[in-house]
Design an enzyme around this catalytic site. Structure first.
Site, PDB file in Angstrom:
ATOM      1  N   ASN A   9       0.830  -1.207   0.000  1.00 53.60           N
ATOM      2  CA  ASN A   9       0.000   0.000   0.000  1.00 53.60           C
ATOM      3  C   ASN A   9       0.873   1.271   0.000  1.00 53.60           C
ATOM      4  O   ASN A   9       1.439   1.637   1.031  1.00 53.60           O
ATOM      5  CB  ASN A   9      -0.894  -0.045   1.249  1.00 53.60           C
ATOM      6  CG  ASN A   9      -1.854   1.130   1.338  1.00 53.60           C
ATOM      7  OD1 ASN A   9      -1.622   2.173   0.744  1.00 53.60           O
ATOM      8  ND2 ASN A   9      -2.932   0.943   2.078  1.00 53.60           N
ATOM      9  N   LYS A  51       0.314   3.984   2.821  1.00 52.19           N
ATOM     10  CA  LYS A  51       0.946   3.792   4.132  1.00 52.19           C
ATOM     11  C   LYS A  51       2.391   4.284   4.096  1.00 52.19           C
ATOM     12  O   LYS A  51       2.876   4.900   5.049  1.00 52.19           O
ATOM     13  CB  LYS A  51       0.945   2.299   4.498  1.00 52.19           C
ATOM     14  CG  LYS A  51      -0.419   1.728   4.865  1.00 52.19           C
ATOM     15  CD  LYS A  51      -0.233   0.279   5.294  1.00 52.19           C
ATOM     16  CE  LYS A  51      -1.539  -0.364   5.730  1.00 52.19           C
ATOM     17  NZ  LYS A  51      -1.343  -1.761   6.167  1.00 52.19           N
ATOM     18  N   ASP A  80      -0.187  -3.079  10.439  1.00 57.69           N
ATOM     19  CA  ASP A  80      -1.523  -3.652  10.299  1.00 57.69           C
ATOM     20  C   ASP A  80      -2.521  -2.703  10.950  1.00 57.69           C
ATOM     21  O   ASP A  80      -2.339  -2.304  12.100  1.00 57.69           O
ATOM     22  CB  ASP A  80      -1.593  -5.040  10.938  1.00 57.69           C
ATOM     23  CG  ASP A  80      -2.743  -5.829  10.357  1.00 57.69           C
ATOM     24  OD1 ASP A  80      -2.754  -6.019   9.129  1.00 57.69           O
ATOM     25  OD2 ASP A  80      -3.653  -6.207  11.114  1.00 57.69           O
ATOM     26  N   PHE A  88      -6.680   7.396   1.560  1.00 58.58           N
ATOM     27  CA  PHE A  88      -6.966   6.100   0.939  1.00 58.58           C
ATOM     28  C   PHE A  88      -7.883   5.315   1.869  1.00 58.58           C
ATOM     29  O   PHE A  88      -8.158   5.736   3.008  1.00 58.58           O
ATOM     30  CB  PHE A  88      -5.660   5.341   0.671  1.00 58.58           C
ATOM     31  CG  PHE A  88      -4.910   4.958   1.919  1.00 58.58           C
ATOM     32  CD1 PHE A  88      -5.107   3.723   2.513  1.00 58.58           C
ATOM     33  CD2 PHE A  88      -4.024   5.853   2.521  1.00 58.58           C
ATOM     34  CE1 PHE A  88      -4.420   3.378   3.675  1.00 58.58           C
ATOM     35  CE2 PHE A  88      -3.336   5.516   3.676  1.00 58.58           C
ATOM     36  CZ  PHE A  88      -3.537   4.271   4.251  1.00 58.58           C
ATOM     37  N   GLY A  89      -8.345   4.179   1.396  1.00 59.63           N
ATOM     38  CA  GLY A  89      -9.125   3.265   2.233  1.00 59.63           C
ATOM     39  C   GLY A  89     -10.333   3.933   2.869  1.00 59.63           C
ATOM     40  O   GLY A  89     -11.134   4.592   2.195  1.00 59.63           O
ATOM     41  N   ASP A 133     -10.514   6.468   4.770  1.00 61.62           N
ATOM     42  CA  ASP A 133     -10.329   7.882   5.129  1.00 61.62           C
ATOM     43  C   ASP A 133     -11.593   8.734   4.942  1.00 61.62           C
ATOM     44  O   ASP A 133     -11.888   9.585   5.785  1.00 61.62           O
ATOM     45  CB  ASP A 133      -9.165   8.500   4.344  1.00 61.62           C
ATOM     46  CG  ASP A 133      -7.805   8.122   4.928  1.00 61.62           C
ATOM     47  OD1 ASP A 133      -7.777   7.479   5.992  1.00 61.62           O
ATOM     48  OD2 ASP A 133      -6.784   8.466   4.308  1.00 61.62           O
ATOM     49  N   LYS A 159      -3.292  14.768   8.764  1.00 60.35           N
ATOM     50  CA  LYS A 159      -3.640  13.376   9.107  1.00 60.35           C
ATOM     51  C   LYS A 159      -2.528  12.757   9.952  1.00 60.35           C
ATOM     52  O   LYS A 159      -2.797  12.153  10.989  1.00 60.35           O
ATOM     53  CB  LYS A 159      -3.897  12.547   7.842  1.00 60.35           C
ATOM     54  CG  LYS A 159      -4.277  11.100   8.175  1.00 60.35           C
ATOM     55  CD  LYS A 159      -4.497  10.200   6.979  1.00 60.35           C
ATOM     56  CE  LYS A 159      -4.664   8.752   7.442  1.00 60.35           C
ATOM     57  NZ  LYS A 159      -4.649   7.772   6.365  1.00 60.35           N
ATOM     58  N   HIS A 187      -3.885   7.373  13.769  1.00 60.99           N
ATOM     59  CA  HIS A 187      -3.470   6.106  14.379  1.00 60.99           C
ATOM     60  C   HIS A 187      -2.064   5.735  13.910  1.00 60.99           C
ATOM     61  O   HIS A 187      -1.221   5.329  14.688  1.00 60.99           O
ATOM     62  CB  HIS A 187      -4.483   5.018  14.005  1.00 60.99           C
ATOM     63  CG  HIS A 187      -4.725   4.901  12.529  1.00 60.99           C
ATOM     64  ND1 HIS A 187      -5.226   5.942  11.767  1.00 60.99           N
ATOM     65  CD2 HIS A 187      -4.485   3.900  11.654  1.00 60.99           C
ATOM     66  CE1 HIS A 187      -5.294   5.560  10.506  1.00 60.99           C
ATOM     67  NE2 HIS A 187      -4.850   4.339  10.408  1.00 60.99           N
ATOM     68  N   ARG A 188      -1.801   5.901  12.597  1.00 58.49           N
ATOM     69  CA  ARG A 188      -0.470   5.539  12.075  1.00 58.49           C
ATOM     70  C   ARG A 188       0.589   6.513  12.595  1.00 58.49           C
ATOM     71  O   ARG A 188       1.694   6.096  12.971  1.00 58.49           O
ATOM     72  CB  ARG A 188      -0.502   5.540  10.538  1.00 58.49           C
ATOM     73  CG  ARG A 188       0.840   5.193   9.883  1.00 58.49           C
ATOM     74  CD  ARG A 188       0.684   4.760   8.441  1.00 58.49           C
ATOM     75  NE  ARG A 188      -0.151   3.579   8.348  1.00 58.49           N
ATOM     76  CZ  ARG A 188      -1.427   3.593   7.971  1.00 58.49           C
ATOM     77  NH1 ARG A 188      -2.011   4.721   7.588  1.00 58.49           N
ATOM     78  NH2 ARG A 188      -2.133   2.484   7.956  1.00 58.49           N
TER      79      ARG A 188
HETATM   80  P1  IMP Z   1      -4.103  -3.565   6.248  1.00 60.89           P
HETATM   81  O1  IMP Z   1      -3.462  -2.963   7.445  1.00 60.89           O
HETATM   82  O2  IMP Z   1      -3.241  -3.436   5.026  1.00 60.89           O
HETATM   83  O3  IMP Z   1      -4.608  -4.955   6.503  1.00 60.89           O
HETATM   84  O4  IMP Z   1      -5.339  -2.644   5.911  1.00 60.89           O
HETATM   85  C1  IMP Z   1      -6.562  -2.773   6.574  1.00 60.89           C
HETATM   86  C2  IMP Z   1      -7.614  -1.975   5.887  1.00 60.89           C
HETATM   87  O5  IMP Z   1      -7.643  -0.703   6.487  1.00 60.89           O
HETATM   88  C3  IMP Z   1      -7.463  -1.750   4.385  1.00 60.89           C
HETATM   89  O6  IMP Z   1      -8.759  -1.789   3.848  1.00 60.89           O
HETATM   90  C4  IMP Z   1      -6.857  -0.367   4.287  1.00 60.89           C
HETATM   91  O7  IMP Z   1      -7.255   0.304   3.106  1.00 60.89           O
HETATM   92  C5  IMP Z   1      -7.457   0.290   5.502  1.00 60.89           C
HETATM   93  N1  IMP Z   1      -6.565   1.282   6.082  1.00 60.89           N
HETATM   94  C6  IMP Z   1      -5.352   1.072   6.638  1.00 60.89           C
HETATM   95  N2  IMP Z   1      -4.840   2.237   7.076  1.00 60.89           N
HETATM   96  C7  IMP Z   1      -5.756   3.180   6.774  1.00 60.89           C
HETATM   97  C8  IMP Z   1      -5.779   4.584   6.957  1.00 60.89           C
HETATM   98  O8  IMP Z   1      -4.846   5.226   7.464  1.00 60.89           O
HETATM   99  N3  IMP Z   1      -6.894   5.206   6.535  1.00 60.89           N
HETATM  100  C9  IMP Z   1      -7.939   4.549   5.957  1.00 60.89           C
HETATM  101  N4  IMP Z   1      -7.949   3.261   5.735  1.00 60.89           N
HETATM  102  C10 IMP Z   1      -6.856   2.578   6.155  1.00 60.89           C
END
Ligand code: IMP
Length: 190
Positions: A8, A11, A60, A150-151, A153, A171, A176-177
């Site tokens: 991704n 990230k 994760d 992304f995702g 958000d 952000k 969280h990140r």
């Molecule tokens: P994974 O950590 O790659 O398993 O992602 C888990 C899910 O959360 C995926 O659908 C990502 O797109 C979403 N995701 C992870 N980090 C973020 C973020 O910072 N914002 C929005 N979605 C996120």
């Protein structure tokens, strides 16, 4: 150089803003299914370390909706790929009065050595230990707003704005990140 192991690029952009030495290693390690993020991050870090044979960080994350006992949580990726983020927002709005949720991120660090860190997953006899760092942000699920990120958000709001309405810096300052990266950097640099 520290390898941030993910497919991704979103990230990695966020990680590099906090840790400029990070390079993406585009390796799709097998993701365990587990109701908690910690074992998923630990298993991912071990698999990535064995693949890279060099220090790695895996990330994760998931959206934990209070009214659904934390769903989709560790299953957020599968749910995004199947029903999609907008459908999660509609499901929450239709089924729940309380739209409180949290975004969580667990970073797993592995370099093949013993680690002196606040949280360490020791693994089994033949496993390298993994240090774990968590960031968590409270907010709520809203109808999609914003074009950034992304995702999930666009449907996660905290401090009056969705993540997708924030600049990358905004952000990262509160996400969280960003918090998990701060915890890792304090330990790694300290
Ligand atoms: P994974 O950590 O790659 O398993 O992602 C888990 C899910 O959360 C995926 O659908 C990502 O797109 C979403 N995701 C992870 N980090 C973020 C973020 O910072 N914002 C929005 N979605 C996120």
């Amino acid at each position: 150089m520290l390898r941030y192991v993910t497919t991704n690029p979103g990230k990695v952009r966020e990680a590099r803003a906090r840790l400029p030495a990070v390079e993406q290693l585009d390796f799709d390690y097998p993701e365990q299914q587990h109701p908690d993020l910690d074992p998923i991050a630990a298993a991912g870090a071990r698999a990535a370390y064995r693949h890279a044979d060099a220090p790695v960080l895996v990330d994760d994350a998931g959206l934990f909706v209070d009214g659904f006992d934390g769903f989709p949580g560790p299953y957020s990726s599968f749910v995004e790929q199947t029903v999609g983020v907008a459908a999660v927002g509609r499901l929450c709005a239709r089924e729940l009065d309380d739209l409180d949720a949290a975004f969580r991120c667990v970073l797993g660090y592995c370099d093949g050595e013993a680690l002196d860190a606040p949280r360490v997953d020791a693994g089994g006899d033949d496993d390298p230990p993994v240090a774990l760092f968590e960031g968590r942000v409270a907010g709520h699920v809203v109808p999609p707003r914003g074009d950034g990120g992304f995702g999930y958000d666009p449907i996660f709001e905290t401090d009056g704005a969705t993540y997708a309405e924030m600049t990358p810096d905004e952000k990262n300052e509160r996400s969280h990140r960003g918090r998990a990266l701060d915890a890792f950097a304090d330990w790694h640099e300290g």
